[in-house]
Design an enzyme around this catalytic site. Structure first.
Site, PDB file in Angstrom:
ATOM      1  N   ILE A 174     -11.421  -3.018 -18.434  1.00 32.50           N
ATOM      2  CA  ILE A 174     -11.003  -3.900 -17.342  1.00 32.50           C
ATOM      3  C   ILE A 174     -10.346  -5.138 -17.941  1.00 32.50           C
ATOM      4  CG2 ILE A 174     -11.776  -5.243 -15.356  1.00 32.50           C
ATOM      5  CD1 ILE A 174     -11.837  -2.120 -15.070  1.00 32.50           C
TER       6      ILE A 174
ATOM      7  N   GLU B 223      -5.438   3.382  -6.603  1.00 38.44           N
ATOM      8  CA  GLU B 223      -5.678   4.536  -5.727  1.00 38.44           C
ATOM      9  C   GLU B 223      -7.155   4.932  -5.691  1.00 38.44           C
ATOM     10  OE1 GLU B 223      -2.623   5.104  -4.522  1.00 38.44           O
ATOM     11  OE2 GLU B 223      -1.488   4.259  -6.187  1.00 38.44           O
TER      12      GLU B 223
ATOM     13  N   PHE C 282       0.809  -1.232   0.000  1.00 43.77           N
ATOM     14  CA  PHE C 282       0.000   0.000   0.000  1.00 43.77           C
ATOM     15  C   PHE C 282       0.839   1.278   0.000  1.00 43.77           C
ATOM     16  CE2 PHE C 282      -2.112  -3.263   2.763  1.00 43.77           C
ATOM     17  CZ  PHE C 282      -2.948  -3.758   1.782  1.00 43.77           C
TER      18      PHE C 282
ATOM     19  N   LYS D 153     -11.849 -10.403 -12.338  1.00 45.79           N
ATOM     20  CA  LYS D 153     -11.863 -10.944 -10.970  1.00 45.79           C
ATOM     21  C   LYS D 153     -10.913 -10.197 -10.044  1.00 45.79           C
ATOM     22  CE  LYS D 153     -13.296 -15.716 -11.442  1.00 45.79           C
ATOM     23  NZ  LYS D 153     -12.861 -17.097 -11.498  1.00 45.79           N
ATOM     24  N   THR D 154      -9.672  -9.993 -10.514  1.00 45.67           N
ATOM     25  CA  THR D 154      -8.716  -9.333  -9.627  1.00 45.67           C
ATOM     26  C   THR D 154      -9.021  -7.834  -9.512  1.00 45.67           C
ATOM     27  OG1 THR D 154      -7.139  -9.109 -11.443  1.00 45.67           O
ATOM     28  CG2 THR D 154      -6.876 -11.025 -10.005  1.00 45.67           C
TER      29      THR D 154
ATOM     30  N   GLN E 272      -9.576  -5.852  -6.104  1.00 54.16           N
ATOM     31  CA  GLN E 272      -8.801  -4.662  -5.774  1.00 54.16           C
ATOM     32  C   GLN E 272      -9.710  -3.503  -5.377  1.00 54.16           C
ATOM     33  OE1 GLN E 272      -6.268  -3.085  -8.842  1.00 54.16           O
ATOM     34  NE2 GLN E 272      -4.910  -2.124  -7.363  1.00 54.16           N
TER      35      GLN E 272
HETATM   36 MO1  MOS Z   1       0.885   3.343  -3.937  1.00 53.68          MO
HETATM   37  S1  MOS Z   1       0.496   4.671  -2.378  1.00 53.68           S
HETATM   38  O1  MOS Z   1       1.690   4.273  -5.066  1.00 53.68           O
HETATM   39  O2  MOS Z   1       1.791   2.074  -3.291  1.00 53.68           O
END
Ligand code: MOS
Length: 719
Positions: free
Chosen positions: A610, A686, A248, A614-615, A619
């Site tokens: 897309i 993000e 993250f 699924k992923t 996410q």
């Molecule tokens: Mo992301 S905050 O660019 O890992």
């Protein structure tokens, strides 16, 4: 009800409501992960391995007068105790251009800048012995007065570096509008806290050659940092990270503990493993900084914006200026004739923050999208309607056309899925079984980027396609997306494709961050496959050009390969390129206790085409949950008397668990961006989080009539 029945029922609900759950390729590394065969940094079996444990400073600011290492050195199994007084000099530290500020240099001098700063590293033959010996290291300090409270120090805020105030039209015009609001918002420090602890295994293979298994979002950038610190040619530093258990943003840079592990391995002449403790994770690998914001918006009674002013001040350390795009979203989101922003930072006795999912934009969106909601009630205009009246058809900052923008479609999908028509514009008007019910929404946006990547594509004689590039996958499913792209271009099944990554010796790829990997590496995979196909075509003769094995056989080749570099071009200057999201929440708030339950969460993204449904869905759901944590529970608390964190553990720092999270659904507009890249995908990491916290706060207001401007929205703020 039996567990199986419950699970069956939940699964059925999700499947019926969310068709995306069934589409596309399953995670290509899913089986490796669930069977424990996927290896993470701390799990490599390395011969003669010894173990390092860090000792942190117990003061918050001052000078280390002495460190008593004798008791630790006398403990069983101890090989070395490194401190600033005895550690060999790190060559790259000595030749750095002297600047007043820069990344923390471990064991460089006797200065303490924050509480928990590593002051010693104990190395022993087992982890338990290292841990025990570390408890026997003691330091004598001369401590000085520390500052850890942003609010107390806000008068010392400065505009960082070249950070300029942004002005479009006339500054502070909001104030002239007939309908206006001005409010202050704060978010606390939040910590990434991925499940996988940061860990490094460092092994010197020769005097000038090293192998490093480490948790990183970028094996190439870690290779560069370690090479720089130890004055080695980059190719002599092998960095391996094929699996990363969440990050993250916390693994975007090389941290002092990684340098310490490399140094210790040199000192003891054995490979060293250093795994951060959960408590270390709160002070050693960055965090989302405590940030104060003031948003002022003015509008005409018809809902047309007159002006937006967005000010923000975030915290950084005393040794490094960390900045992020907190106010950027207000420059970009709405078509207002006047927009101005101001951004500052305060230097405190804390460790340096680092981007945390959505980074500054997620912080900024909480304030902007809360303020937009507040103004919509003053105007008595539905919040979606209010946003549509100020919908930007070109980039508000520079009037450039968008490469693609389908946010209005996302609004429509989300409104329908959450049941927006059930919302009552009057706050506190609806109850369900004794709970106050409310609906809220908020939007998000983030730059859609494409940088450069190089991919090797190799067709083997047996028809297996091998793709290689140095990118890491911190969780979103990069390998799965890349295999999907290659499968489509080459016209071969996914099972025949192998995607190698997370290794610095592979062709270069960027660090996984900033929502750019599918766009960047996906385009490179696409281009490499197209080139490989062309190569086959030129050799095919009268054989079908897509019968790769037959062509190889006829040419008497055991493989055919291309290495292709690919990057964005002139379109980047001509268009404004963004991904968009909107989050809808239905919340229930208990009128007596103030407990907030998310009843339903819907997130809709315009992330281009897309690639891997699924992923992508996973996410988006993960990002929404992170935003719910930001809204309701997450807060790292410093006791400012001591400058020390009081909740540096999972018992006291609350990340949402299954029981906190209701049915979350993710939807995609799923229209290709035909300008950004050849695959049509934008970014998603993000925007999955940006806007979520405001959507929750707005729903809580709709339910209760109480506006919480200081996250997290804990029950005490509602009673
Ligand atoms: Mo992301 S905050 O660019 O890992």
């Amino acid at each position: 009800m039996k567990v199986k029945e419950i699970i069956g029922q939940i699964t059925d609900d999700i499947m019926t409501n969310d068709p995306m759950a069934k589409e596309g390729l399953s995670r290509v590394d899913g089986r490796l992960k669930v069977t424990g065969r996927a290896k993470y940094s701390a799990e490599y079996k390395v011969k003669d391995l010894v173990y390092g444990v860090l000792v942190g400073s117990t003061i918050t600011k001052g000078t280390i007068k002495s460190i008593d290492t004798k008791k630790a050195e006398a403990a069983p199994g101890v090989l070395s105790v490194l401190t600033c007084f005895n550690a060999p000099k790190i060559p790259g530290y000595q030749t750095d251009t002297p600047t007043p500020k820069g990344p923390l240099k471990i064991f460089y001098n006797d200065q303490v800048y924050f509480n928990g700063q590593p002051i010693a590293l104990v190395v022993a033959d087992t982890f338990e012995r290292a841990l025990f010996a570390a408890s026997r290291v003691s330091a004598v300090y001369e401590s000085g007065p520390h500052q850890t409270n942003l609010k107390d120090n806000i008068s010392t805020a400065v505009a960082p570096g070249r950070g300029k105030d942004f002005v479009k039209g006339v500054e502070d015009t909001w104030n002239m509008a007939p309908v206006k609001i001005q409010q202050e918002y704060t978010i606390p420090t939040e910590v990434h806290n991925p499940m996988e602890l940061h860990a490094t295994i460092a092994r010197w293979d020769a005097d000038d050659k090293i192998t490093v298994y480490t948790k990183t979002q970028g094996v190439k950038s870690t290779q560069r940092s370690i090479a720089q610190a130890f004055k080695l040619p980059p190719e002599n530093v092998q960095v391996t990270a094929p699996f990363v258990g969440g990050a993250f943003g916390a693994a975007l840079r090389t941290w002092p503990h990684e340098i310490a592990a490399v140094l210790a391995a040199k000192v003891v002449g054995k490979p060293v493993k250093l795994v951060l403790s959960r408590a270390d994770m709160f002070t050693s690998v960055g965090y989302r900084p405590y940030t104060w914001q003031k948003v002022s918006i003015g509008a005409n009674p018809d809902g047309k914006l007159v002006g937006i002013t967005h000010e923000a001040t975030g915290q950084s350390s005393v040794y490094e200026d960390f900045t992020e795009g907190v106010v950027n979203i207000s420059q970009l989101m709405y078509a207002s004739p006047n927009i101005n922003t101001r951004y500052k930072i305060v230097s405190l006795n804390v460790n340096t923050p680092t981007p945390m999912r959505g980074p500054g934009e997620a912080t900024g969106a909480f304030a902007l999208e809360s303020a937009m909601d507040e103004l919509s009630y003053q105007l008595n205009i539905d919040p979606i309607d209010f946003r549509m009246r100020n919908y930007a058809e070109t980039d508000p900052g520079n009037d450039k056309p968008y490469s693609s923008k389908f946010l209005s479609e996302a609004y429509k999908i989300g409104a329908e899925k959450i049941g927006w028509t059930n919302r009552n514009q009057k706050p506190g008007a609806v109850t369900e079984n004794g709970w106050l019910a409310g609906y809220g929404m908020a939007a998000g946006m983030f730059g859609a980027h494409r940088s450069s990547a190089t991919v090797l594509a190799r067709m083997m004689a047996d028809g297996t396609l091998v793709l290689q590039t140095a990118v890491t996958d911190i969780g979103p499913g990069t390998g799965t997306a890349m295999v999907s792209i290659a499968s489509e271009v080459m016209g071969i099944p996914a099972e025949k494709i192998k995607f190698d990554m997370g290794d610095s010796s592979l062709p270069p790829s960027p660090t996984q961050g900033g929502s750019q990997i599918t766009s960047t590496v996906g385009s490179a995979v696409h281009d490499a496959c197209v080139e490989l196909k062309e190569k086959f075509k030129s050799m095919a003769g009268n054989i079908d050009a897509t019968n790769y094995t037959q062509i190889l056989k006829q040419q008497n080749l055991d493989k055919l390969e291309v290495t292709t570099s690919s990057k964005g071009g002139a379109e980047q200057g001509k268009y404004a390129m963004y991904s968009w999201s909107v989050h809808f929440m239905k919340v229930l708030v208990h009128p007596t206790t103030g407990v907030v339950k998310i009843n339903k969460a819907i997130s809709v993204a315009d992330a281009g085409l897309i690639i891997s449904p699924k992923t992508a869905r996973s996410q988006m759901i993960g990002g929404t949950i992170m935003g719910i944590g930001m809204a309701l529970t997450e807060e790292a608390i410093i006791d400012h008397r001591y400058g020390r964190l009081v909740n540096n553990n999972f018992a006291d720092y609350h990340v949402p668990v299954q029981a906190d999270i209701p049915q979350v659904e993710a939807y995609f507009v799923n229209k290709a961006d035909t300008i950004l890249n050849p695959i049509g995908a934008k970014g998603m990491g993000e925007i999955a989080t940006i806007g979520v916290a405001a959507a929750v706060a707005n729903a809580v207001y709709n339910a209760t009539g109480k506006r919480v401007r200081e996250l997290p929205i804990t029950p005490d703020k509602l009673v």
